[in-house]
Scaffold this motif. Structure first.
Motif, PDB file in Angstrom:
ATOM      1  N   ALA A  32      13.064  -1.932  -4.835  1.00  0.00           N
ATOM      2  CA  ALA A  32      12.484  -1.214  -3.695  1.00  0.00           C
ATOM      3  C   ALA A  32      11.325  -2.003  -3.099  1.00  0.00           C
ATOM      4  CB  ALA A  32      12.012   0.167  -4.132  1.00  0.00           C
ATOM      5  N   ILE A  33      11.046  -1.725  -1.843  1.00  0.00           N
ATOM      6  CA  ILE A  33       9.862  -2.274  -1.186  1.00  0.00           C
ATOM      7  C   ILE A  33       8.746  -1.255  -1.365  1.00  0.00           C
ATOM      8  CG2 ILE A  33       8.835  -2.959   1.011  1.00  0.00           C
ATOM      9  CD1 ILE A  33      11.636  -3.778   1.932  1.00  0.00           C
ATOM     10  N   HIS A  34       7.689  -1.648  -2.055  1.00  0.00           N
ATOM     11  CA  HIS A  34       6.565  -0.755  -2.317  1.00  0.00           C
ATOM     12  C   HIS A  34       5.350  -1.225  -1.527  1.00  0.00           C
ATOM     13  CE1 HIS A  34       8.453   1.312  -5.751  1.00  0.00           C
ATOM     14  NE2 HIS A  34       8.987   0.134  -6.030  1.00  0.00           N
ATOM     15  N   LEU A  35       4.694  -0.294  -0.877  1.00  0.00           N
ATOM     16  CA  LEU A  35       3.432  -0.594  -0.214  1.00  0.00           C
ATOM     17  C   LEU A  35       2.386   0.408  -0.683  1.00  0.00           C
ATOM     18  CD1 LEU A  35       5.770  -1.360   2.054  1.00  0.00           C
ATOM     19  CD2 LEU A  35       3.770  -1.733   3.475  1.00  0.00           C
ATOM     20  N   LYS A  36       1.227  -0.092  -1.059  1.00  0.00           N
ATOM     21  CA  LYS A  36       0.082   0.755  -1.383  1.00  0.00           C
ATOM     22  C   LYS A  36      -0.968   0.486  -0.322  1.00  0.00           C
ATOM     23  CE  LYS A  36      -3.013   2.193  -5.088  1.00  0.00           C
ATOM     24  NZ  LYS A  36      -3.378   2.028  -6.517  1.00  0.00           N
ATOM     25  N   LEU A  37      -1.208   1.460   0.539  1.00  0.00           N
ATOM     26  CA  LEU A  37      -2.068   1.273   1.691  1.00  0.00           C
ATOM     27  C   LEU A  37      -3.538   1.216   1.274  1.00  0.00           C
ATOM     28  CD1 LEU A  37      -0.402   3.784   4.196  1.00  0.00           C
ATOM     29  CD2 LEU A  37       0.354   1.504   3.489  1.00  0.00           C
ATOM     30  N   ASP A  38      -4.275   0.327   1.927  1.00  0.00           N
ATOM     31  CA  ASP A  38      -5.720   0.327   1.689  1.00  0.00           C
ATOM     32  C   ASP A  38      -6.349   1.516   2.412  1.00  0.00           C
ATOM     33  OD1 ASP A  38      -5.997  -0.384   4.411  1.00  0.00           O
ATOM     34  OD2 ASP A  38      -6.226  -2.511   3.946  1.00  0.00           O
ATOM     35  N   ASP A  39      -7.643   1.735   2.196  1.00  0.00           N
ATOM     36  CA  ASP A  39      -8.300   2.915   2.753  1.00  0.00           C
ATOM     37  C   ASP A  39      -8.224   2.944   4.276  1.00  0.00           C
ATOM     38  OD1 ASP A  39      -8.950   3.773   0.237  1.00  0.00           O
ATOM     39  OD2 ASP A  39     -11.035   3.081   0.310  1.00  0.00           O
ATOM     40  N   THR A  40      -8.368   1.791   4.892  1.00  0.00           N
ATOM     41  CA  THR A  40      -8.335   1.741   6.361  1.00  0.00           C
ATOM     42  C   THR A  40      -6.977   2.167   6.889  1.00  0.00           C
ATOM     43  OG1 THR A  40      -9.986  -0.034   6.440  1.00  0.00           O
ATOM     44  CG2 THR A  40      -8.575   0.241   8.372  1.00  0.00           C
ATOM     45  N   CYS A  41      -5.924   1.627   6.307  1.00  0.00           N
ATOM     46  CA  CYS A  41      -4.571   1.957   6.770  1.00  0.00           C
ATOM     47  C   CYS A  41      -4.226   3.410   6.451  1.00  0.00           C
ATOM     48  CB  CYS A  41      -3.559   1.013   6.135  1.00  0.00           C
ATOM     49  SG  CYS A  41      -1.888   1.180   6.815  1.00  0.00           S
ATOM     50  N   LEU A  42      -4.625   3.892   5.273  1.00  0.00           N
ATOM     51  CA  LEU A  42      -4.358   5.285   4.921  1.00  0.00           C
ATOM     52  C   LEU A  42      -5.049   6.230   5.894  1.00  0.00           C
ATOM     53  CD1 LEU A  42      -3.227   7.482   3.071  1.00  0.00           C
ATOM     54  CD2 LEU A  42      -5.269   7.201   1.634  1.00  0.00           C
ATOM     55  N   ASN A  43      -6.301   5.936   6.219  1.00  0.00           N
ATOM     56  CA  ASN A  43      -7.029   6.786   7.166  1.00  0.00           C
ATOM     57  C   ASN A  43      -6.377   6.774   8.542  1.00  0.00           C
ATOM     58  OD1 ASN A  43      -8.910   7.520   5.233  1.00  0.00           O
ATOM     59  ND2 ASN A  43     -10.341   5.877   5.751  1.00  0.00           N
ATOM     60  N   GLU A  44      -5.912   5.595   8.970  1.00  0.00           N
ATOM     61  CA  GLU A  44      -5.203   5.487  10.248  1.00  0.00           C
ATOM     62  C   GLU A  44      -3.923   6.332  10.221  1.00  0.00           C
ATOM     63  OE1 GLU A  44      -4.293   1.558  11.465  1.00  0.00           O
ATOM     64  OE2 GLU A  44      -6.372   0.865  11.434  1.00  0.00           O
ATOM     65  N   LYS A  45      -3.198   6.260   9.108  1.00  0.00           N
ATOM     66  CA  LYS A  45      -1.937   6.989   8.965  1.00  0.00           C
ATOM     67  C   LYS A  45      -2.171   8.498   9.041  1.00  0.00           C
ATOM     68  CE  LYS A  45       1.913   7.445   5.663  1.00  0.00           C
ATOM     69  NZ  LYS A  45       2.483   6.903   4.401  1.00  0.00           N
ATOM     70  N   VAL A  46      -3.177   8.972   8.327  1.00  0.00           N
ATOM     71  CA  VAL A  46      -3.473  10.403   8.319  1.00  0.00           C
ATOM     72  C   VAL A  46      -3.943  10.860   9.697  1.00  0.00           C
ATOM     73  CG1 VAL A  46      -4.984  12.179   7.358  1.00  0.00           C
ATOM     74  CG2 VAL A  46      -3.944  10.471   5.851  1.00  0.00           C
ATOM     75  N   GLU A  47      -4.746  10.054  10.343  1.00  0.00           N
ATOM     76  CA  GLU A  47      -5.218  10.403  11.683  1.00  0.00           C
ATOM     77  C   GLU A  47      -4.064  10.432  12.677  1.00  0.00           C
ATOM     78  OE1 GLU A  47      -7.468  11.506  14.855  1.00  0.00           O
ATOM     79  OE2 GLU A  47      -8.013  11.526  12.725  1.00  0.00           O
ATOM     80  N   ALA A  48      -3.161   9.459  12.580  1.00  0.00           N
ATOM     81  CA  ALA A  48      -1.995   9.428  13.463  1.00  0.00           C
ATOM     82  C   ALA A  48      -1.123  10.659  13.235  1.00  0.00           C
ATOM     83  CB  ALA A  48      -1.189   8.152  13.222  1.00  0.00           C
TER      84      ALA A  48
END
Length: 260
Positions: A162-178
């Motif tokens: 599988a392709i696994h990605l663990k988002l850093d805090d910046t990307c996670l915050n962007e994702k949640v905001e989006a």
């Protein structure tokens, strides 16, 4: 663990606009050519494509040749009628685009038995990838991602390929905001965050797909159970069933690929 390089040419195929939120980090990283089968209009009849377009533009992800091809009502009627021609047209359009863009990796909605459009998306993607292989002798790496795993609808075990990605805090915050800014899906986003918590969405996984959809003879999809309830409530006139409606379409798509 399979590690995806940014230079890889990728495509993303979604059943509904809004599904891109589930793999926000992967899109941000790889910028796939993105196709969307329906407009996400649902029972309201109001398309949510514009919101997805804005998000994809923000992430730098180009839009493919199939983008909101069906309303939700139209894809539902297509499945009830077991109408193959418009679906084969979608397969041809996507396959041609994958060839033209020299796509190496394709990710799509998983087939989970939760929503028939998700399952149709998975099968249309498989058909397009198979056409590319037949016409170019080039194999495309094929993945899918779960949309409803917290409801127990996991299609297969996530393994080392599988392709696994663990988002850093910046990307996670962007994702949640989006996600929270996606007005049309606000209720679903709130329920998902309440159910799993924000930290859960730090991890993204694209699962290797081994081929066409398979199911045992006595299989009954989750959407059939919900459809039966809606018929009782007077909201639906007819139940969309896997064996009666989806399976004949799947077989028709496979036959089409075999003959073309």
């Amino acid at each position: 663990m399979f590690r995806l390089q940014p230079k890889a040419s990728a495509a993303l195929i979604l059943g509904h606009p809004g599904h891109e939120l589930r793999v926000y980090g992967w899109i941000r990283f790889i910028r796939p050519l993105t196709f969307v089968i329906t407009d996400g209009s649902g029972a309201s009849g109001i398309s949510r494509l514009d919101t997805t377009t804005q998000l994809l533009n923000h992430l730098g992800s180009p839009i493919g040749t199939v983008y909101g091809r069906f309303t939700d009502e139209a894809i539902y009627e297509t499945m009830l009628a077991r109408s193959l021609e418009p679906l084969c047209e979608v397969v041809e359009s996507i396959a041609s685009a994958l060839i033209d863009a020299e796509i190496e990796i394709v990710a799509s909605d998983a087939s989970e038995g939760y929503n028939p459009t998700h399952d149709i998306c998975f099968e249309l993607t498989q058909a397009a990838v198979e056409l590319v292989r037949k016409r170019t002798q080039r194999a495309i790496r094929r993945y899918s991602f779960c949309l409803t795993e917290w409801e127990g609808c996991v299609p297969s075990q996530i393994d080392g390929e599988a392709i696994h990605l663990k988002l850093d805090d910046t990307c996670l915050n962007e994702k949640v905001e989006a996600a929270r800014s996606y007005v049309e899906l606000r209720d679903e986003v709130d329920r998902a965050i309440e159910c799993k918590g924000i930290e859960y969405f730090r991890n993204e996984a694209l699962i290797p797909s081994t081929g066409w959809t398979t199911a045992p003879e006595d299989y009954k999809a989750g959407y059939e159970l919900r459809g039966e309830q809606r018929v009782v409530e007077g909201k639906y006139a007819q139940v969309l069933r896997y064996n009666d409606h989806l399976l004949p379409i799947f077989r028709g798509l496979r036959h089409y690929v075999d003959q073309n």
